[in-house]
Design an enzyme around this catalytic site. Structure first.
Site, PDB file in Angstrom:
ATOM      1  N   GLU A   3      71.979  31.895  13.128  1.00 44.03           N
ATOM      2  CA  GLU A   3      71.245  33.013  13.731  1.00 44.03           C
ATOM      3  C   GLU A   3      70.279  32.418  14.757  1.00 44.03           C
ATOM      4  O   GLU A   3      69.228  31.881  14.397  1.00 44.03           O
ATOM      5  CB  GLU A   3      70.476  33.804  12.671  1.00 44.03           C
ATOM      6  CG  GLU A   3      69.786  35.042  13.242  1.00 44.03           C
ATOM      7  CD  GLU A   3      69.232  35.935  12.156  1.00 44.03           C
ATOM      8  OE1 GLU A   3      69.935  36.884  11.765  1.00 44.03           O
ATOM      9  OE2 GLU A   3      68.111  35.670  11.683  1.00 44.03           O
TER      10      GLU A   3
ATOM     11  N   TYR B 209      63.367  40.218  14.712  1.00 48.32           N
ATOM     12  CA  TYR B 209      62.618  39.103  14.149  1.00 48.32           C
ATOM     13  C   TYR B 209      63.106  38.842  12.729  1.00 48.32           C
ATOM     14  O   TYR B 209      63.162  39.758  11.906  1.00 48.32           O
ATOM     15  CB  TYR B 209      61.114  39.406  14.111  1.00 48.32           C
ATOM     16  CG  TYR B 209      60.488  39.525  15.482  1.00 48.32           C
ATOM     17  CD1 TYR B 209      59.989  38.407  16.151  1.00 48.32           C
ATOM     18  CD2 TYR B 209      60.400  40.769  16.110  1.00 48.32           C
ATOM     19  CE1 TYR B 209      59.422  38.522  17.408  1.00 48.32           C
ATOM     20  CE2 TYR B 209      59.828  40.885  17.370  1.00 48.32           C
ATOM     21  CZ  TYR B 209      59.340  39.764  18.020  1.00 48.32           C
ATOM     22  OH  TYR B 209      58.786  39.877  19.267  1.00 48.32           O
ATOM     23  N   SER B 210      63.461  37.598  12.440  1.00 48.82           N
ATOM     24  CA  SER B 210      63.841  37.231  11.082  1.00 48.82           C
ATOM     25  C   SER B 210      62.648  37.442  10.156  1.00 48.82           C
ATOM     26  O   SER B 210      61.519  37.069  10.493  1.00 48.82           O
ATOM     27  CB  SER B 210      64.286  35.769  11.026  1.00 48.82           C
ATOM     28  OG  SER B 210      65.420  35.553  11.827  1.00 48.82           O
TER      29      SER B 210
ATOM     30  N   CYS C 155      68.678  28.309  12.371  1.00 42.95           N
ATOM     31  CA  CYS C 155      67.912  29.429  12.911  1.00 42.95           C
ATOM     32  C   CYS C 155      66.869  28.903  13.884  1.00 42.95           C
ATOM     33  O   CYS C 155      66.169  27.926  13.607  1.00 42.95           O
ATOM     34  CB  CYS C 155      67.236  30.224  11.792  1.00 42.95           C
ATOM     35  SG  CYS C 155      66.512  31.792  12.360  1.00 42.95           S
TER      36      CYS C 155
ATOM     37  N   TYR D  29      68.522  32.825  18.902  1.00 40.82           N
ATOM     38  CA  TYR D  29      68.083  33.893  19.832  1.00 40.82           C
ATOM     39  C   TYR D  29      67.608  33.290  21.142  1.00 40.82           C
ATOM     40  O   TYR D  29      67.446  32.086  21.248  1.00 40.82           O
ATOM     41  CB  TYR D  29      66.955  34.695  19.191  1.00 40.82           C
ATOM     42  CG  TYR D  29      65.945  33.867  18.411  1.00 40.82           C
ATOM     43  CD1 TYR D  29      64.853  33.284  19.064  1.00 40.82           C
ATOM     44  CD2 TYR D  29      66.098  33.644  17.045  1.00 40.82           C
ATOM     45  CE1 TYR D  29      63.937  32.511  18.362  1.00 40.82           C
ATOM     46  CE2 TYR D  29      65.182  32.868  16.333  1.00 40.82           C
ATOM     47  CZ  TYR D  29      64.116  32.312  17.012  1.00 40.82           C
ATOM     48  OH  TYR D  29      63.207  31.536  16.321  1.00 40.82           O
TER      49      TYR D  29
END
Length: 339
Positions: free
Chosen positions: A337, A115-116, A297, A339
């Site tokens: 980044e 998790y960022s 992101c 996911y």
């Protein structure tokens, strides 16, 4: 840039220069300089993967709060974790979380979920002893049951969104360097493009540059431009903070939202994040030509639409898209980044 905190710091706050991080919960009338490199922009000592799967760190939940409105598509929570100053990180890094229990299929521990981090290195309370996560609860709607299927819910996101103060969280990291802010040149422009909880690292950027009394904030003279895509107004994340930064620093912070269920793009379709960025294509490209750094992101599904849009803009400008992207990557201006 002169910082005037949204948290009503005392006028004499800059006189405080603690040599170590204060105790958790102490007064916020301090200067945020006790977790800085020397000089503050030196990233040579940024640490990664201090805590690993077999030897994780144990953090404790300070609070878990739903931060979206009733008409949002799903539930998103802001989770503050106390690490007692023993798990330092930089803005743009991630924490790994190991959910409790074991997998049903083989009885092995659950895999780490990354998790960022959604706070600056000083944490929301600015003591340097907490960090925050922005987590959307992952659920699965079963068309046959016409209800959510608990057997297919996200193990880690549901664990985190259900945590209570005092609960322990097994953590790894900090992970990653790709999303770090290059702070050596205070005139650098940052273009931040997020969907949903991909807003997390950029909240850390904004807090560092506009809400804290940091060397980076005091020096910054560039423009930080945030694009956020969500479904509707109720799904906006940290809007109050971003609006505050925009109001106080109109020359240094810009904010644009893409609300897919409330706005239309130029073709009359839903307004997605790539459509909003395209509205400012000339300005974005000019900034990148002049050394701006662009960050992306969010869910990986955001990138094909963005890349297609950028390719079309390149075509209209007589640029070779692949060479253009290659150039940005070579100069380390391109940060992704997903996911």
């Amino acid at each position: 840039m002169k910082i005037i905190s949204a948290f009503a710091f005392a006028s004499s706050a800059s006189a405080f220069m603690p040599s170590t991080a204060p105790k958790f919960g102490t007064s916020l009338n301090i200067k945020q300089d006790f977790l800085e490199a020397s000089p503050y922009y030196d990233q040579s000592a940024v640490i990664t993967n201090v805590y690993k799967n077999k030897a994780p760190f144990t953090g404790k939940i300070v609070s878990t709060k739903r931060i979206v409105g009733p008409k949002a598509t799903g539930e998103t929570c802001h989770i503050i974790i106390d690490h007692n100053g023993d798990f330092p990180y930089w803005e743009g890094q991630s924490w790994g979380v190991i959910p409790p229990g074991v997998r049903e299929k083989d009885g092995k521990p659950h895999a780490v979920r990354l998790y960022s981090i959604a706070s600056s290195r000083y944490g929301d309370d600015m003591t340097g002893k907490t960090g925050s996560l922005c987590v959307r609860r992952a659920t699965y709607w079963c068309p046959e049951l016409k209800a959510e299927d608990p057997a297919k819910k996200g193990i880690c996101s549901n664990f985190l969104c259900d945590t209570q103060p005092g609960d322990e969280v097994m953590m790894t990291g900090p992970a990653g360097k790709v999303m770090l802010m290059p702070e050596e040149d205070p005139n650098t422009d940052y273009i931040m493009v997020a969907t949903g909880t991909g807003i997390a690292p950029f909240r850390g950027f904004v807090r560092r540059l506009f809400f804290e009394d940091t060397p980076a904030a005091n020096a910054y003279k560039g423009e930080a431009w945030l694009f956020l895509g969500v479904a509707n107004s109720d799904a906006l994340l940290y809007d109050d903070e971003f609006q505050d930064a925009k109001a106080r620093f109109p020359k240094n912070f810009r904010l644009d939202y893409a609300l897919s269920r409330e706005q239309e793009n130029k073709k009359g379709g839903k307004m997605y994040i790539q459509d909003k960025v395209e509205e400012y294509a000339d300005e974005v490209f000019n900034k990148l030509d002049n050394g701006a750094h662009i960050y992306f992101c969010g869910l990986k599904g955001m990138m094909p639409g963005i890349q297609d849009m950028l390719a079309e803009v390149c075509k209209s400008k007589g640029l070779d898209y692949e060479e253009w992207i290659k150039g940005l990557k070579a100069k380390k201006q391109w940060h992704v980044e997903v996911y």
